[in-house]
Design an enzyme around this catalytic site. Structure first.
Site, PDB file in Angstrom:
ATOM      1  N   GLU A 247       0.814  -1.220   0.000  1.00 59.13           N
ATOM      2  CA  GLU A 247       0.000   0.000   0.000  1.00 59.13           C
ATOM      3  C   GLU A 247       0.845   1.267   0.000  1.00 59.13           C
ATOM      4  O   GLU A 247       0.302   2.365   0.086  1.00 59.13           O
ATOM      5  CB  GLU A 247      -0.929   0.001   1.220  1.00 59.13           C
ATOM      6  CG  GLU A 247      -1.764  -1.255   1.379  1.00 59.13           C
ATOM      7  CD  GLU A 247      -2.678  -1.509   0.191  1.00 59.13           C
ATOM      8  OE1 GLU A 247      -3.106  -0.519  -0.446  1.00 59.13           O
ATOM      9  OE2 GLU A 247      -2.964  -2.685  -0.104  1.00 59.13           O
ATOM     10  N   GLY A 329      -8.567   3.074  -9.828  1.00 56.57           N
ATOM     11  CA  GLY A 329      -8.057   2.887 -11.177  1.00 56.57           C
ATOM     12  C   GLY A 329      -9.201   2.864 -12.179  1.00 56.57           C
ATOM     13  O   GLY A 329     -10.044   3.760 -12.223  1.00 56.57           O
ATOM     14  N   HIS A 375     -15.117  -3.449  -2.300  1.00 59.24           N
ATOM     15  CA  HIS A 375     -14.406  -2.267  -1.780  1.00 59.24           C
ATOM     16  C   HIS A 375     -15.278  -1.514  -0.766  1.00 59.24           C
ATOM     17  O   HIS A 375     -15.612  -0.336  -0.954  1.00 59.24           O
ATOM     18  CB  HIS A 375     -14.039  -1.345  -2.943  1.00 59.24           C
ATOM     19  CG  HIS A 375     -12.669  -0.758  -2.838  1.00 59.24           C
ATOM     20  ND1 HIS A 375     -11.523  -1.475  -3.102  1.00 59.24           N
ATOM     21  CD2 HIS A 375     -12.243   0.485  -2.488  1.00 59.24           C
ATOM     22  CE1 HIS A 375     -10.468  -0.711  -2.934  1.00 59.24           C
ATOM     23  NE2 HIS A 375     -10.871   0.479  -2.553  1.00 59.24           N
ATOM     24  N   GLY A 380      -8.001   0.792   3.467  1.00 55.78           N
ATOM     25  CA  GLY A 380      -7.701  -0.470   4.131  1.00 55.78           C
ATOM     26  C   GLY A 380      -8.365  -1.678   3.513  1.00 55.78           C
ATOM     27  O   GLY A 380      -8.348  -2.761   4.116  1.00 55.78           O
ATOM     28  N   GLY A 382      -7.472  -3.439   0.771  1.00 56.35           N
ATOM     29  CA  GLY A 382      -6.500  -4.452   0.396  1.00 56.35           C
ATOM     30  C   GLY A 382      -5.964  -5.200   1.600  1.00 56.35           C
ATOM     31  O   GLY A 382      -5.884  -6.437   1.595  1.00 56.35           O
ATOM     32  N   SER A 385      -8.682  -7.454   2.986  1.00 56.59           N
ATOM     33  CA  SER A 385      -8.920  -8.602   2.106  1.00 56.59           C
ATOM     34  C   SER A 385      -7.810  -9.639   2.245  1.00 56.59           C
ATOM     35  O   SER A 385      -8.078 -10.848   2.257  1.00 56.59           O
ATOM     36  CB  SER A 385      -9.027  -8.134   0.650  1.00 56.59           C
ATOM     37  OG  SER A 385     -10.125  -7.271   0.468  1.00 56.59           O
ATOM     38  N   TYR A 412      -1.550  -6.396  -8.614  1.00 52.26           N
ATOM     39  CA  TYR A 412      -2.610  -5.540  -9.142  1.00 52.26           C
ATOM     40  C   TYR A 412      -2.966  -5.908 -10.583  1.00 52.26           C
ATOM     41  O   TYR A 412      -4.121  -5.763 -10.997  1.00 52.26           O
ATOM     42  CB  TYR A 412      -2.203  -4.072  -9.039  1.00 52.26           C
ATOM     43  CG  TYR A 412      -2.279  -3.529  -7.637  1.00 52.26           C
ATOM     44  CD1 TYR A 412      -3.481  -3.528  -6.936  1.00 52.26           C
ATOM     45  CD2 TYR A 412      -1.151  -3.021  -7.002  1.00 52.26           C
ATOM     46  CE1 TYR A 412      -3.558  -3.042  -5.645  1.00 52.26           C
ATOM     47  CE2 TYR A 412      -1.219  -2.532  -5.706  1.00 52.26           C
ATOM     48  CZ  TYR A 412      -2.425  -2.551  -5.036  1.00 52.26           C
ATOM     49  OH  TYR A 412      -2.503  -2.075  -3.753  1.00 52.26           O
TER      50      TYR A 412
END
Length: 492
Positions: A247, A329, A375, A380, A382, A385, A412
């Protein structure tokens, strides 16, 4: 007031009598017609509004649905378990139409130039391949793919080159799948997939069996083994270091270890970077003390996990669903109004009887993807998960998997491929990381030198470490270290 009609004169009695005139108040036709018109207009407006809202909601949902995978690796009902049958049918119609429309869509001038150059490079690559110049052909195939990564012809021909020349049937099948995602009626891609799909599935299953064997070998080591305890401690530091590093946290492994062991601040680093490490520490302790022993994982458990992840960084948002739209993204996650429903469906899937029949690596990787796709948090997602993924793996006897921060771009990239329709590369990536983590433990508890592999910060340190290894298995240990240190090239 209405006047009464005068009585007819005697001569008029012989004529036809006519009805007396009605007053305005006694004639209901204009008022009734007015009410009918108003009712019709109101009904039309209500119907139009309902249709518009329903259509907008459906289109929004379908924009989210089209990101979900349709891979052969996991069964359809597993991949789409977040959505109802009606939504899936709507998705299929929408997806088929959107894909066919996208094939014939107009390209920008720059895209047209890239495609033209890519097709030219593709023809040259095929000529070089036929001439036996495989290395040059491979470079041109890669160049064509870089220019037009979603052109069906480029994907198809590069896949054939990988299958027949490089003997990489797994990657070839991935490109055939992508070609079919873009052009579902491509007969050559269909024929190629019919040839490769079962073979690739068999290879994937054998890979998972190999992971089970390594897990069983690790499970056979007694908990009192000193090397195992040291390996677990080192892996704990590495897990936190890499997860926050993915991150963007800039702490080194040594600094991360120092913060966790001494609780002392590191000069030159931000408070948030310190708190990210402390938050992961709290979350992992919560997993070890509570979640691993639980039969079912609930929404409350996930919120508690997130509350600890973000507790030191943003205690207000920690453990709370986001209240705003976010953008990741090219992926647009669901709106905040849909999070409660989607998380309820995710919880049902997570604890369903059928999900429990999946291989633990498949199950954990898919849970990771589903949660990060929804999401649900401002920040937080990522980290939460990955923690959920490791919770599921630990319940199946696997150690917490380390995803090296040097592999961030691949991580990613594979999530992006899952959004585009194929989750198999992401599952394989998680399987690779699982195997390397298992190798780390097995190496540390073997008869080889008992020093646990660290994440070297520089190439010179890596060379010095490898020079100290005196064993016939240097090549194997080198492969393990390279995976965690360099972050370059394919996973060994």
């Amino acid at each position: 007031m209405c006047m009464e009609a005068e009585p007819p004169s005697p001569p008029a009695q012989q004529q036809e009598q006519v009805n007396p005139p009605l007053c305005k108040a006694q004639n209901p036709k204009p008022a009734r017609l007015y009410r009918l018109v108003l009712l019709f207009v109101a009904g039309s407006l209500a119907a139009w509004t309902f249709h518009a809202l329903s259509s907008t909601n459906l289109v929004w949902k379908l924009r989210q649905l089209h990101h979900l995978p349709t891979a052969h690796y996991l069964q359809t009902r597993d991949e789409f378990a977040l959505y109802s049958v009606e939504e899936l049918n709507a998705f299929k119609e929408f997806y088929d139409k959107s894909v066919s429309d996208s094939v014939g869509a107009s390209y920008t001038e720059a895209e047209q130039t890239n495609i033209k150059e890519a097709l030219g490079a593709l023809r040259m690559a095929q000529d070089l391949y036929l001439a036996g110049k495989d290395d040059k052909a491979a470079r041109l195939f890669e160049h064509a793919l870089a220019l037009a990564p979603r052109h069906p012809e480029v994907l198809l021909r590069y896949g054939e080159f990988l299958e027949h020349n490089q003997r990489n049937i797994v990657l070839a099948d991935q490109y055939y799948f992508q070609a079919l995602t873009i052009s579902p009626s491509n007969s050559e891609a269909l024929a190629n997939r019919q040839r490769t799909a079962d073979v690739v599935q068999s290879l994937d299953e054998r890979r998972l069996e190999s992971l089970d064997s390594k897990r069983d070998a690790l499970s056979a080591i007694h908990e009192s083994n000193g090397a195992l305890r040291r390996a677990k401690k080192e892996a704990y530091f590495q897990h936190i270091y890499h997860s926050v590093g993915i991150e963007g946290n800039t702490m080194t492994l040594a600094q991360t270890r120092s913060i966790l062991e001494t609780r002392m601040a590191v000069d030159g680093k931000s408070i948030d970077e310190h708190n990210e490490i402390l938050g992961m520490d709290l979350a992992m302790k919560y997993i070890n003390a509570s979640l691993v022993q639980k039969i079912d994982i609930t929404i409350k458990d996930i919120l508690e996990l997130h509350r600890r992840v973000l507790g030191h960084v943003d205690p207000i948002e920690g453990g709370e669903f986001r209240r705003n739209q976010v953008y990741v993204g090219g992926h647009i996650p669901p709106g905040p109004g849909d999070l409660a429903l989607l998380m309820q469906r995710f919880e049902r899937w997570l604890n369903s009887e059928h999900s429990s029949t999946l291989h633990p690596v498949n199950y954990a990787a898919l849970a990771h993807y589903k949660l990060v796709h929804i999401h649900p948090f401002v920040d937080g997602n990522g980290r939460t998960s990955r923690l959920l993924m490791n919770t599921l793996l630990m319940r199946a006897g696997y150690p917490p998997v380390i995803i090296p921060k040097q592999q961030r771009s691949k991580y990613y990239h594979f999530l992006k491929l899952a959004n585009e329709g194929d989750i198999r590369p992401f599952v394989r990536f998680i399987a690779d990381c699982t195997e390397k983590t298992l190798d780390l433990y097995l190496w540390a508890t073997s008869d080889l030198p008992q020093q646990i592999p660290m994440l070297i910060q520089t190439e010179s340190e890596a060379g010095e470490r490898l020079a100290q290894m005196q064993s016939p298995n240097v090549a194997q240990r080198s492969s393990i270290l390279e995976f965690y240190e360099s972050g370059s090239g394919d996973i060994p």
